[in-house]
Scaffold this motif. Structure first.
Motif, PDB file in Angstrom:
ATOM      1  N   ARG A 166       2.988  -0.463   3.740  1.00 44.94           N
ATOM      2  CA  ARG A 166       3.140  -1.845   4.199  1.00 44.94           C
ATOM      3  C   ARG A 166       2.212  -2.706   3.352  1.00 44.94           C
ATOM      4  O   ARG A 166       1.366  -2.192   2.623  1.00 44.94           O
ATOM      5  CB  ARG A 166       2.805  -1.972   5.686  1.00 44.94           C
ATOM      6  CG  ARG A 166       1.345  -1.771   6.035  1.00 44.94           C
ATOM      7  CD  ARG A 166       1.016  -2.397   7.395  1.00 44.94           C
ATOM      8  NE  ARG A 166      -0.400  -2.653   7.492  1.00 44.94           N
ATOM      9  CZ  ARG A 166      -1.275  -1.807   8.027  1.00 44.94           C
ATOM     10  NH1 ARG A 166      -0.873  -0.639   8.478  1.00 44.94           N
ATOM     11  NH2 ARG A 166      -2.559  -2.119   8.091  1.00 44.94           N
ATOM     12  N   HIS A 209       0.836  -1.190   0.000  1.00 42.60           N
ATOM     13  CA  HIS A 209       0.000   0.000   0.000  1.00 42.60           C
ATOM     14  C   HIS A 209       0.873   1.242   0.000  1.00 42.60           C
ATOM     15  O   HIS A 209       1.791   1.368   0.811  1.00 42.60           O
ATOM     16  CB  HIS A 209      -0.915   0.008   1.225  1.00 42.60           C
ATOM     17  CG  HIS A 209      -2.031   1.004   1.119  1.00 42.60           C
ATOM     18  ND1 HIS A 209      -1.863   2.329   1.408  1.00 42.60           N
ATOM     19  CD2 HIS A 209      -3.325   0.860   0.723  1.00 42.60           C
ATOM     20  CE1 HIS A 209      -3.011   2.962   1.205  1.00 42.60           C
ATOM     21  NE2 HIS A 209      -3.909   2.086   0.800  1.00 42.60           N
ATOM     22  N   ARG A 210       0.559   2.175  -0.882  1.00 42.79           N
ATOM     23  CA  ARG A 210       1.510   3.261  -1.107  1.00 42.79           C
ATOM     24  C   ARG A 210       1.518   4.312  -0.012  1.00 42.79           C
ATOM     25  O   ARG A 210       2.552   4.931   0.241  1.00 42.79           O
ATOM     26  CB  ARG A 210       1.260   3.898  -2.472  1.00 42.79           C
ATOM     27  CG  ARG A 210       1.625   2.929  -3.591  1.00 42.79           C
ATOM     28  CD  ARG A 210       1.371   3.511  -4.941  1.00 42.79           C
ATOM     29  NE  ARG A 210      -0.048   3.824  -5.108  1.00 42.79           N
ATOM     30  CZ  ARG A 210      -0.537   4.345  -6.223  1.00 42.79           C
ATOM     31  NH1 ARG A 210       0.255   4.614  -7.228  1.00 42.79           N
ATOM     32  NH2 ARG A 210      -1.818   4.594  -6.325  1.00 42.79           N
ATOM     33  N   SER A 211       0.391   4.537   0.635  1.00 38.10           N
ATOM     34  CA  SER A 211       0.456   5.537   1.706  1.00 38.10           C
ATOM     35  C   SER A 211       0.663   4.901   3.085  1.00 38.10           C
ATOM     36  O   SER A 211       1.259   5.515   3.959  1.00 38.10           O
ATOM     37  CB  SER A 211      -0.769   6.445   1.701  1.00 38.10           C
ATOM     38  OG  SER A 211      -1.949   5.697   1.615  1.00 38.10           O
ATOM     39  N   LEU A 212       0.199   3.668   3.266  1.00 31.05           N
ATOM     40  CA  LEU A 212       0.462   3.002   4.552  1.00 31.05           C
ATOM     41  C   LEU A 212       1.871   2.426   4.585  1.00 31.05           C
ATOM     42  O   LEU A 212       2.401   2.112   5.646  1.00 31.05           O
ATOM     43  CB  LEU A 212      -0.547   1.881   4.794  1.00 31.05           C
ATOM     44  CG  LEU A 212      -2.003   2.280   5.024  1.00 31.05           C
ATOM     45  CD1 LEU A 212      -2.865   1.041   5.221  1.00 31.05           C
ATOM     46  CD2 LEU A 212      -2.140   3.191   6.229  1.00 31.05           C
TER      47      LEU A 212
END
Lengths: 181, 334
Positions: B302, B297-300
């Protein structure tokens, strides 16, 4: 408005978490850390319930604000509150939570109460007392929390290291990477 | 990690102390060996076979916030046992309602759902276009239609465009899928194998979205793109629009093109086509595996599972309706 010890604790960690929690947006059910803390609470001092009582306190702070607190373990003989926490990462917030309890006792006419903050995992204990200055500070903090919670605007996220361990982490950081739009 | 349990065999599910006990019963009524399912491991249950259960079991499931989704013999979704709401926020409910009653706010969210769904449909078409399946006609047509999404000034108009996009999109299925003809989309009953798969897997997608919503403070009946229905949880339909191309359609292409599901897994009648039990099991197994697959996931920053993506979508909606952060629909980037 009811302001309880949990909100005082959260306010010292993150204003947004405090606002979300107060507005019923709860995430505890998604968090293993929270679950772990709950188990720790139940398992750490199995014999404690014999000599200690659970006690709920309220105090009218002003026309609009009622303070409430629920102490899990109160030793009335020693006038001591026991508060168990999982880790001391947010120790300052834990201390203010304990001081808030002591303050609630004082507002109910019970003085000379102390608190012991316990971290069973690291086997640490801290004795907590309430000073005159602490009471003034708590009184101001209650006003600040009251204004925070009256607002319809949710405070911004913290963007701190501590966010990684927060049960709201995925809510706060779930925005889409806008470069794809 | 909680998981879904899919019950195909007829039998009796009951509460045994603080765990679940399932006793299979064969056609002759002979009971088999009981299986025990620890309740902490259960996210939800899917009942495909004949399930016997009593109220004490449902009370138990209700307490544990476990939903049960029912499908009839023809794998039609018939309904769900949804435990009492346990995450209530007056603030969110009021804000959600206001986003529905305020026409501009409702339209904006509805447009975002359609735009997200369209983006994910185009992603699929382009993926196959790069693999020697000529979908250029559909891509051009859908890109043209999608530019009109933001010009709509009513839900009806938007629904019209959405309908056209979907028809165009489905018209590419015959190009994408080898060895099976879909023709036009037909629902009750599905007329051929592809339609049968679409119907079945879309209902799985709906239950997935429904459960994700249930575990947040959102109210499942207040929707933005679909008319808030009676008798159905229409917010789950809104959410499913975004995930159907990514989860349902990609799975259908894989199942058929990799010959995981074949002609023999269907029961074809004069004017209807249904999955046999063998086919149903294969589909459900692949569906469940797909949901636990992860992407970075690009903003999380992870890895998160596809299942968790649906939950994140709910969080983003909560943030949008509380004016914390504008909602951007999830668009696959791979």
């Amino acid at each position: 408005m009811h302001i309880n010890a949990t909100l005082i604790n959260l306010y010292h960690i993150c204003a947004r978490e405090c606002w979300l929690h107060a507005n019923g947006i709860r995430m505890e059910h998604t968090s293993d850390t929270v679950y772990d803390g709950k188990l720790l609470h139940e398992m750490s001092y199995p014999l404690r319930a014999d000599r200690h009582t659970e006690i709920s306190l309220t105090a009218e702070f002003s026309n609009e604000i009622v303070l409430t607190g629920k102490v899990d373990f109160y030793d009335s003989k020693a006038r001591t509150i026991h508060e168990t926490k999982r880790s001391n990462k947010t120790a300052a917030a834990h201390e203010w939570q304990c001081k808030f309890y002591i303050w609630l006792f004082a507002l109910n006419g019970i003085d000379d109460v102390q608190a012991i903050l316990e971290y069973p995992k690291s086997r640490e204990r801290t004795n907590i007392f309430l000073s005159e200055a602490d009471s003034v500070y708590l009184s101001n903090t209650v006003d600040e929390v009251y204004h925070l919670l009256r607002s319809d605007l949710c405070p911004p996220r913290l963007d701190e290291k501590i966010c990684k361990h927060c049960s709201y982490h995925d809510l706060c950081y779930s925005g889409e990477d806008l470069s794809s739009y | 990690m909680k998981k879904s349990y899919y019950l195909f065999n007829p039998g009796r599910m009951s509460r045994k102390d603080n765990t679940l006990q399932f006793i299979p019963v064969d056609a002759a009524g002979i009971e088999g060996t009981p299986k025990y399912i620890p309740v902490e491991s259960v996210a939800n249950l899917y009942a495909f076979g004949a399930l016997d259960a009593n109220s004490s079991m449902y009370n138990f499931l209700g307490k544990e916030q476990i939903s049960v989704h029912f499908f009839d013999y023809h794998e039609h979704y018939t309904g769900s046992f949804m435990p009492k709401d346990y995450l209530l926020s007056g603030k969110v409910l009021i804000a959600q309602t206001q986003h529905y009653t305020h026409q501009k706010k409702r339209l904006l969210l509805a447009q975002k759902f359609v735009s997200g769904a369209t983006g994910n449909m185009l992603k699929n078409l382009k993926y196959y276009h790069n693999r020697d399946k000529d979908t250029s006609i559909q891509i051009d047509r859908i890109e043209d239609l999608s530019s009109q999404i933001w010009e709509t000034d009513s839900i009806e108009m938007l629904m019209g465009i959405e309908g056209n996009i979907r028809i165009t999109y489905y018209s590419s299925f015959d190009t994408i899928i080898n060895d099976f003809e879909m023709g036009i989309r037909s629902k009750q009953p599905p007329s051929n194998e592809v339609n049968a798969l679409i119907s079945f897997i879309n209902s799985l997608c709906y239950t997935l979205c429904l459960d994700a919503i249930y575990h947040t403070q959102l109210h499942p009946t207040i929707s933005f793109l679909h008319q808030p229905g009676f008798r159905r949880y229409s917010l789950a339909l809104d959410l499913a629009e975004i995930f159907k191309p990514i989860l349902s359609d990609r799975l259908i292409f894989t199942l058929l093109n990799k010959k995981i599901v074949t002609k023999g897994d269907f029961d074809i009648q004069l004017n209807s086509c249904l999955l046999k039990e063998s086919g149903r099991k294969k589909v459900v197994k692949s569906w469940d595996e797909r949901l636990s697959e992860t992407i970075m996931h690009r903003s999380l920053k992870r890895n998160v599972s596809y299942k968790h993506l649906v939950k994140l979508e709910c969080y983003k909606l909560v943030k949008h309706i509380l004016d914390m952060e504008g909602y951007q629909p999830f668009k696959a980037w791979w």
